[in-house]
Structures are given as C-alpha cells and as structure tokens.
Design a protein around this motif. Structure first.
Motif, PDB file in Angstrom:
ATOM      1  N   VAL A  57      38.069  28.962  44.153  1.00 29.22           N
ATOM      2  CA  VAL A  57      37.680  30.364  44.061  1.00 29.22           C
ATOM      3  C   VAL A  57      38.145  30.938  42.730  1.00 29.22           C
ATOM      4  CG1 VAL A  57      37.922  32.676  45.036  1.00 29.22           C
ATOM      5  CG2 VAL A  57      37.760  30.686  46.557  1.00 29.22           C
ATOM      6  N   ALA A  58      37.202  31.401  41.924  1.00 27.22           N
ATOM      7  CA  ALA A  58      37.519  32.084  40.666  1.00 27.22           C
ATOM      8  C   ALA A  58      37.210  33.567  40.845  1.00 27.22           C
ATOM      9  CB  ALA A  58      36.699  31.505  39.523  1.00 27.22           C
ATOM     10  N   PHE A  59      38.051  34.411  40.259  1.00 25.15           N
ATOM     11  CA  PHE A  59      37.875  35.856  40.381  1.00 25.15           C
ATOM     12  C   PHE A  59      38.299  36.498  39.078  1.00 25.15           C
ATOM     13  CE2 PHE A  59      41.980  34.576  42.071  1.00 25.15           C
ATOM     14  CZ  PHE A  59      42.860  35.397  41.367  1.00 25.15           C
ATOM     15  N   ASP A  60      38.046  37.789  38.973  1.00 29.37           N
ATOM     16  CA  ASP A  60      38.381  38.499  37.735  1.00 29.37           C
ATOM     17  C   ASP A  60      39.763  39.143  37.791  1.00 29.37           C
ATOM     18  OD1 ASP A  60      35.770  38.329  36.160  1.00 29.37           O
ATOM     19  OD2 ASP A  60      35.097  39.035  38.126  1.00 29.37           O
ATOM     20  N   TYR A  61      40.105  39.734  38.939  1.00 32.14           N
ATOM     21  CA  TYR A  61      41.400  40.405  39.089  1.00 32.14           C
ATOM     22  C   TYR A  61      41.862  40.274  40.532  1.00 32.14           C
ATOM     23  CZ  TYR A  61      40.132  42.461  34.615  1.00 32.14           C
ATOM     24  OH  TYR A  61      39.752  42.614  33.314  1.00 32.14           O
ATOM     25  N   ALA A  62      43.177  40.419  40.706  1.00 27.73           N
ATOM     26  CA  ALA A  62      43.756  40.401  42.048  1.00 27.73           C
ATOM     27  C   ALA A  62      44.601  41.647  42.257  1.00 27.73           C
ATOM     28  CB  ALA A  62      44.612  39.151  42.246  1.00 27.73           C
TER      29      ALA A  62
END
Length: 271
Positions: A57-62
């Motif tokens: 899972v890749a995302f931009d922000y957490a």
C-alpha cells in the motif's frame, strides 16, 4: 481542485492484516489520477508501516496516533504531539490490576506492551516490545492504547480516565481498543491539520481548496467524518457512525470507482 480520500485501516481496507486486491488496485488508480490518498488511523507510525508495507500500500500522507502525528508517504514525521511528561506512566499505573485488559504505550518509534491479561495477540496490534512501568521513565509517549473487550469495564475506564486527566487527554474507542492520546487529537483534527499543512503558503498545494472524502467504519472515525466534505461509512458501521455519513460503500474499490466515474455520467445515472 485536488481530491483527497482519508481512509481508516482496520475493518475498512485491512482485514486480518490483508488488503483486498481490488482495493489495492483502486487506491493505485486513485493516486495515478492525480488525487491524494491519506491513511487516517489510530495506529502508530511504526504499526502503520509494519501493516501496510508488506501489502504494497502506497499513500501520500498519514494521520497516525489518532491525529497526534502527521507523516508523509515515506513514514517521515511532519508534526507530532505528545502526552505531558509522566502522564503515560500515571495512566498505566491506574490500570494495573484490572482483569481483561492489555495495556500498551507508544512512542514515535516503538509500540510497547506494559501488561497483558489476555495472553493473546490482536490482529490490530501485533508487533510490540515488552516494557515494565519502571522502564517508562525517560521516554516521551504519544499514546496509551489498551485492548478491553468488556463493555462495562470499558465504560468504567473511560469515566475514570476522563475524571482524572480529562484536561490533558482524549479517550477514543476503536473496535475493542481504547486509545488515550493528547487532548485535541482526533482523526478529524488530524485531517484538518493535514489540509492546513498542505495548503499553507509554502505547502504542496498553497492556497488551493482540497475536497476531502473520508472512509471508515468505527467510532473513532466519527470526528474524521465530521471534518470531511463527504463522509462514507461501511455497511457494517455502527448506527452512530453511519448517522454522520452521507452514504455507505461496500469497499474502497466501490468508492473509488464511483469517484473516478465521469461526473456527468454519474449525474445522469442518479436521475
């Protein structure tokens, strides 16, 4: 105008530490279309990485630690808030001797387990390091998560913690967990902080208006939903969660498909 989906993890896109392939593909397509993907979770940064990296899972922000920490897509901390010095230890000591309870304490780097009466590992929090209450000195803690299954015990703990330290803490329920985090930290506050960070004059999207969608199933997602432009629950969400959302979707794939569908076509379909 950038669009942003902020998603919960456990019970939303993560099931027994696995992400359904259709959801994984949908999140990739969402980002490939130029949109932002944010994970908004009660997990620590460490636990988020341990869970999501193996699933690809890749995302931009957490938004992590129930809003107390913001991180980028490489798990680098952008902002953080901590419990007052010594408070985590006081809270942990107040919980000693309660049966049916597993108590953790989290720093920026590590999830620690302090005490355990279940003697089993929850799929929500599986990787941790043992620590005694005496060893807590010298560490800065962001939160005190605890696993408590009994509703009556949970309610008594919430009332006791709020009565003693309500000025300095939030106590947030997530499935069978309670998370004690710094006052003002919620998933919704974290989402607002992130949007403000993104749109600040020297931010990645200076002065832009970010359209926010939230996707989550549990009680700790309510502030996140209330902060969003559009809130989406899961079909199995408790009534209190569904009540603050405009609709439900059965999966991330369903939500993304509906948002990536040309708006004109969606409007015609809805007539």
């Amino acid at each position: 105008m950038p669009q942003l989906i902020a998603t919960d993890l456990d019970g939303t896109i993560l099931f027994d530490r696995k992400v359904p392939p259709a959801d994984l593909d949908a999140m990739r397509r969402w980002r490939a279309a130029g949109n932002l993907l944010v994970v908004d979770t009660g997990k620590s940064v460490f636990a988020t990485r341990d869970t999501l990296e193996p699933e690809g899972v890749a995302f931009d922000y957490a938004v992590a630690f129930t809003g107390a920490v913001l991180a980028d897509g490489d798990y680098r901390v952008l902002t953080s808030r901590f419990l007052p010095d010594g408070l985590a230890h006081e809270i942990v000591m107040s919980l000693q001797g309660i049966d049916g309870l597993t108590v953790f304490a989290t720093t920026l780097e590590t999830d620690y387990i302090i005490s355990d009466t279940y003697h089993e590992v929850s799929p929500i929090l599986q990787v941790f390091v043992p620590m005694t209450p005496e060893e807590m000195s010298g560490h800065r803690f962001i939160g005190v998560p605890m696993r408590v299954r009994d509703d009556d015990v949970r309610e008594r703990i919430v009332a006791d913690l709020a009565g003693r330290w309500g000025e300095w803490i939030e106590v947030v329920r997530n499935q069978e967990f309670l998370d004690v985090v710094p006052a003002g930290a919620t998933k919704g506050a974290g989402l607002n902080d992130l949007v403000a960070w993104l749109t600040r004059p020297d931010g990645p999207h200076p002065g832009e208006s970010v359209e926010t969608w939230t996707f989550g199933d549990s009680w700790n997602d309510i502030p996140m939903h209330e902060a969003a432009d559009h809130a989406v629950a899961l079909p199995w969400s408790p009534p209190e969660v569904a009540a603050v959302c405009e609709r439900t979707a059965a999966s991330m794939a369903e939500l993304v498909d509906s948002l990536l569908e040309p708006r004109g076509h969606a409007t015609e379909e809805g007539r």
